[in-house]
Design a protein around this motif. Structure first.
Motif, mmCIF file in Angstrom:
data_model
loop_
_atom_site.group_PDB
_atom_site.id
_atom_site.type_symbol
_atom_site.label_atom_id
_atom_site.label_comp_id
_atom_site.label_asym_id
_atom_site.label_seq_id
_atom_site.Cartn_x
_atom_site.Cartn_y
_atom_site.Cartn_z
ATOM 1 N N CYS A 196 -11.688 -36.980 -13.925
ATOM 2 C CA CYS A 196 -12.893 -36.675 -14.480
ATOM 3 C C CYS A 196 -13.433 -35.535 -13.381
ATOM 4 O O CYS A 196 -13.337 -35.537 -12.353
ATOM 5 N N HIS A 197 -14.336 -34.799 -14.164
ATOM 6 C CA HIS A 197 -15.058 -33.675 -13.424
ATOM 7 C C HIS A 197 -16.567 -34.261 -13.467
ATOM 8 O O HIS A 197 -16.971 -34.341 -14.745
ATOM 9 N N SER A 206 -19.762 -33.098 -14.325
ATOM 10 C CA SER A 206 -20.027 -31.892 -14.937
ATOM 11 C C SER A 206 -21.940 -31.802 -14.980
ATOM 12 O O SER A 206 -22.429 -30.616 -14.996
ATOM 13 N N GLU A 207 -22.391 -32.935 -15.333
ATOM 14 C CA GLU A 207 -23.853 -32.770 -15.507
ATOM 15 C C GLU A 207 -24.625 -34.160 -14.927
ATOM 16 O O GLU A 207 -23.938 -35.406 -14.798
ATOM 17 N N PHE A 233 -22.345 -23.823 -17.132
ATOM 18 C CA PHE A 233 -21.865 -25.152 -17.236
ATOM 19 C C PHE A 233 -20.323 -25.223 -17.132
ATOM 20 O O PHE A 233 -19.637 -24.409 -17.607
ATOM 21 N N GLY A 234 -20.020 -26.266 -16.486
ATOM 22 C CA GLY A 234 -18.277 -26.458 -16.335
ATOM 23 C C GLY A 234 -17.628 -26.014 -14.941
ATOM 24 O O GLY A 234 -16.544 -26.067 -14.653
ATOM 25 N N PRO A 270 -22.238 -29.196 -10.549
ATOM 26 C CA PRO A 270 -22.796 -29.819 -11.903
ATOM 27 C C PRO A 270 -24.253 -29.212 -12.174
ATOM 28 O O PRO A 270 -24.818 -28.613 -11.215
ATOM 29 N N THR A 271 -24.218 -29.263 -13.570
ATOM 30 C CA THR A 271 -25.740 -28.917 -13.998
ATOM 31 C C THR A 271 -26.578 -29.903 -13.878
ATOM 32 O O THR A 271 -26.141 -31.116 -13.636
#
Length: 125
Positions: free
Chosen positions: A3-4, A6-7, A46-47, A51-52
């Motif tokens: 997984c990455h 991201s947020e 985003f992405g 991370p946001t």
């Protein structure tokens, strides 16, 4: 498969205030709004590799230290100058049981969420 990240979602009472504070701290911009929630992140959006952060409005008050906190590294100045900048933006020193011998500073954002300012300077990416 992996997984990455991201947020990050931070529950808070005042998304407006915290999004402005963290945009200044991190050099982020506002990316969007969903009702009362505000998402900030790098200008690339985003992405990407960073991370946001989503500031999600909640009514409950924070009653204990966060189980997850952010560690920050200065990118264009030393730790002392960055500490001065963060304090001027509204951060304040926080006591989480440190001994005074640490090489980092424990701070809290305007709603009391703890984060650390580390000594090592990183290059801006």
């Amino acid at each position: 498969m992996s997984c990455h990240l991201s947020e990050l979602v931070l529950n808070c009472h005042n998304p407006e205030m915290l999004s402005r504070f963290w945009c200044e701290v991190l050099g982020y911009v506002e990316l969007g709004r969903d009702g009362n929630d505000i998402e900030i992140g790098p200008e690339s959006g985003f992405g990407g590799p960073a991370p946001t952060i989503v500031f999600a409005l909640v009514v409950e008050k924070k009653t204990a230290p966060l189980r997850l906190h952010l560690d920050l590294n200065p990118v264009d100045r030393g730790q002392d100058a960055e500490l001065d900048r963060l304090l001027a933006l509204g951060a304040r020193p926080a006591d989480v049981g440190q001994t005074g011998e640490e090489s980092w500073h424990v701070l809290a954002d305007p709603e009391g969420n703890e984060f650390c300012l580390l000594r090592r300077r990183l290059s801006r990416q």
